[in-house]
Design a protein around this motif. Structure first.
Motif, mmCIF file in Angstrom:
data_model
loop_
_atom_site.group_PDB
_atom_site.id
_atom_site.type_symbol
_atom_site.label_atom_id
_atom_site.label_comp_id
_atom_site.label_asym_id
_atom_site.label_seq_id
_atom_site.Cartn_x
_atom_site.Cartn_y
_atom_site.Cartn_z
ATOM 1 N N GLN A 69 -0.705 12.951 4.032
ATOM 2 C CA GLN A 69 -0.360 12.856 2.848
ATOM 3 C C GLN A 69 -0.420 11.282 2.538
ATOM 4 O O GLN A 69 -0.921 10.802 1.209
ATOM 5 N N ALA A 70 -0.312 10.496 3.421
ATOM 6 C CA ALA A 70 -0.411 9.105 3.253
ATOM 7 C C ALA A 70 -1.995 8.578 3.114
ATOM 8 O O ALA A 70 -2.193 8.013 2.033
ATOM 9 N N ILE A 71 -2.817 9.208 3.721
ATOM 10 C CA ILE A 71 -4.113 8.663 3.682
ATOM 11 C C ILE A 71 -4.807 9.325 2.396
ATOM 12 O O ILE A 71 -5.848 8.988 1.971
ATOM 13 N N ASP A 72 -4.046 10.375 1.862
ATOM 14 C CA ASP A 72 -4.553 11.184 0.590
ATOM 15 C C ASP A 72 -4.061 10.532 -0.616
ATOM 16 O O ASP A 72 -4.234 10.654 -1.569
ATOM 17 N N LYS A 73 -3.358 9.509 -0.278
ATOM 18 C CA LYS A 73 -2.323 8.922 -1.455
ATOM 19 C C LYS A 73 -1.562 9.963 -2.206
ATOM 20 O O LYS A 73 -1.515 9.397 -3.294
ATOM 21 N N PHE B 261 4.763 5.684 1.975
ATOM 22 C CA PHE B 261 5.781 5.738 2.994
ATOM 23 C C PHE B 261 6.005 4.474 3.274
ATOM 24 O O PHE B 261 5.097 3.551 3.667
ATOM 25 N N ARG B 262 7.428 4.015 3.152
ATOM 26 C CA ARG B 262 7.957 2.733 3.865
ATOM 27 C C ARG B 262 7.506 2.389 5.126
ATOM 28 O O ARG B 262 7.328 1.217 5.265
ATOM 29 N N ARG B 263 7.457 3.363 5.921
ATOM 30 C CA ARG B 263 7.055 2.977 7.370
ATOM 31 C C ARG B 263 5.551 2.561 7.582
ATOM 32 O O ARG B 263 5.108 2.019 8.494
ATOM 33 N N LEU B 264 4.842 2.497 6.443
ATOM 34 C CA LEU B 264 3.386 2.148 6.331
ATOM 35 C C LEU B 264 3.126 1.151 5.337
ATOM 36 O O LEU B 264 2.117 0.505 5.438
ATOM 37 N N ALA B 265 4.361 0.433 5.040
ATOM 38 C CA ALA B 265 4.081 -0.606 4.179
ATOM 39 C C ALA B 265 3.264 -1.765 4.789
ATOM 40 O O ALA B 265 2.850 -2.394 4.084
ATOM 41 N N HIS B 266 3.466 -2.103 6.089
ATOM 42 C CA HIS B 266 2.679 -3.243 6.633
ATOM 43 C C HIS B 266 1.442 -2.858 7.074
ATOM 44 O O HIS B 266 0.537 -3.606 7.387
ATOM 45 N N ILE B 267 1.032 -1.486 6.914
ATOM 46 C CA ILE B 267 -0.088 -1.175 7.218
ATOM 47 C C ILE B 267 -1.253 -1.182 6.050
ATOM 48 O O ILE B 267 -0.825 -0.348 5.003
ATOM 49 N N ASP B 268 -2.365 -1.515 5.947
ATOM 50 C CA ASP B 268 -3.606 -1.507 4.922
ATOM 51 C C ASP B 268 -4.478 -0.489 5.487
ATOM 52 O O ASP B 268 -5.317 -0.657 6.193
ATOM 53 N N LEU B 269 -4.262 0.767 5.229
ATOM 54 C CA LEU B 269 -5.125 1.961 5.612
ATOM 55 C C LEU B 269 -6.607 1.489 5.126
ATOM 56 O O LEU B 269 -7.301 2.171 5.609
ATOM 57 N N ASP B 270 -6.804 1.085 3.902
ATOM 58 C CA ASP B 270 -8.231 0.891 3.364
ATOM 59 C C ASP B 270 -8.891 -0.190 4.139
ATOM 60 O O ASP B 270 -9.998 -0.356 4.091
ATOM 61 N N SER B 271 -8.166 -0.946 5.221
ATOM 62 C CA SER B 271 -8.761 -2.039 5.840
ATOM 63 C C SER B 271 -9.335 -1.335 7.045
ATOM 64 O O SER B 271 -10.343 -2.022 7.807
#
Length: 362
Positions: A268-272, A276-286
């Motif tokens: 769900q996260a990678i498909d936007k 998720f707050r647990r991913l707030a520090h992660i830039d998936l696009d990077s």
């Protein structure tokens, strides 16, 4: 484990029969014969749980035969267990039978050992553990030289620590792992080492990034991080995530992030679909992912996760259940072909088969 004593003369024949069955099952998807990774024929199992059977005021270790769960059978040795486990078992039982406090209402004993010589013994009771139990258990702990942990309903008594430390040598480098009691760890350390070495070899050196789902305590993640620019890994168990974070630090890894998400949530996260707050520090696009590693539970990959991993050029799929892996292959084979195929004999003398596949985009 169905047997506590084994006939080692049959091991190679059993392994090759297992490989033949596996090759036939996967023939729809590949003509490759599986690469075989045999286990030591004895003393390969690092963790085990035994029922404690009380008879005539004496406690015994006991197990159930497969399909027979009403009456256990008493055992006096456990050939498939590690040598350290077999050294500790009689000493623990002698102490239990010498102490009414340790013996009374004890119904299970668990042993967690490592290839590097560490051990943890957990005693599980149908009673509340009190100060008298703690005194007796501490005396046993001092005698054994390894920690004792007590459990009962809604109670966990840690006398020293609730984990063991494993050290695995992979391709000439040593990796250290914290393995917490009650969390998942590979039961066969020799095969675990073979699986990691195979995975590193299958991946090779990469200039792109790795995504890993179901990473546990970082068992694969940490060694594989050296093969990629960056690694992002996910795991749903809080205990395993905390262990993985400690393992990252102790091994000096600086290109790896682990987040506590299920595979469904990460999809769900990678498909936007949602943040998720647990991913707030992660830039998936990077990230520039070109490889995904999955080591799912026996149920295999759910439909959405299977569709998500199919987008990756390379899929490294470790499975403890060929039936569900074959079901996933019906979908994944539309876009990918099998380039590497391995059989890891995690549980010799049983029908259990662990597999490794490297799938590459057609």
């Amino acid at each position: 484990m169905a047997l506590h004593r084994v006939n080692t003369d049959d091991y190679q024949d059993q392994l090759h029969a297992k490989a033949k069955r596996l090759a036939e099952a996967y023939r729809e998807f590949t003509d490759l014969e599986p690469e075989l990774f045999p286990s030591p024929p004895i003393h390969y199992r690092l963790r085990a749980e035994f029922k404690v059977w009380h008879e005539g005021g004496v406690a015994h270790y006991a197990m159930y035969r497969q399909g027979e769960y009403k009456k256990p059978f008493i055992i006096d040795t456990f050939t498939v267990g590690s040598e350290l486990m077999n050294q500790l078992m009689p000493k623990v039982l002698e102490a239990v039978n010498s102490s009414e406090v340790l013996r009374k209402r004890l119904f299970s004993a668990e042993f967690l050992t490592t290839l590097s010589g560490d051990a943890l013994i957990t005693l599980i009771y149908h009673k509340k553990l009190d100060e008298s139990w703690e005194r007796e258990a501490r005396a046993l702990q001092e005698k054994l030289g390894f920690p004792i942990l007590g459990r009962s309903r809604k109670q966990k008594m840690v006398l020293e620590r609730d984990f063991v430390t494993e050290k695995l040598d992979i391709d000439g480098k040593s990796y250290q792992y914290k393995q917490v009691e009650g969390s998942f760890t590979q039961p066969n350390g020799h095969i675990c080492r073979s699986m990691i070495q195979w995975a590193k070899n299958a991946c090779g050196q990469n200039s792109n990034d790795l995504l890993e789902l179901y990473c546990g305590n970082g068992n694969f993640t940490i060694p594989l991080s050296e093969n990629f620019e960056k690694v992002l890994a996910t795991e749903i168990s809080k205990v395993s995530v905390n262990s993985a974070q400690e393992n990252i630090q102790v091994n000096g890894i600086n290109n790896l992030d682990i987040v506590r998400l299920s595979s469904e949530e990460f999809t769900q996260a990678i498909d936007k679909v949602r943040p998720f707050r647990r991913l707030a520090h992660i830039d998936l696009d990077s990230y520039s992912f070109d490889t995904v590693l999955v080591d799912p539970p026996r149920a295999g990959l759910d439909e959405d996760t299977c569709a998500m991993v199919a987008r990756f050029p390379r899929i490294l799929y470790i499975s403890c259940n060929p039936e569900t892996q074959l079901e996933n292959l019906k979908f994944l084979s539309r876009t990918h072909r099998i380039e590497r195929f391995a059989l890891f004999d995690q549980f010799p003398y049983t029908d259990h088969t662990e597999t490794g596949l490297l799938l590459v985009r057609k």
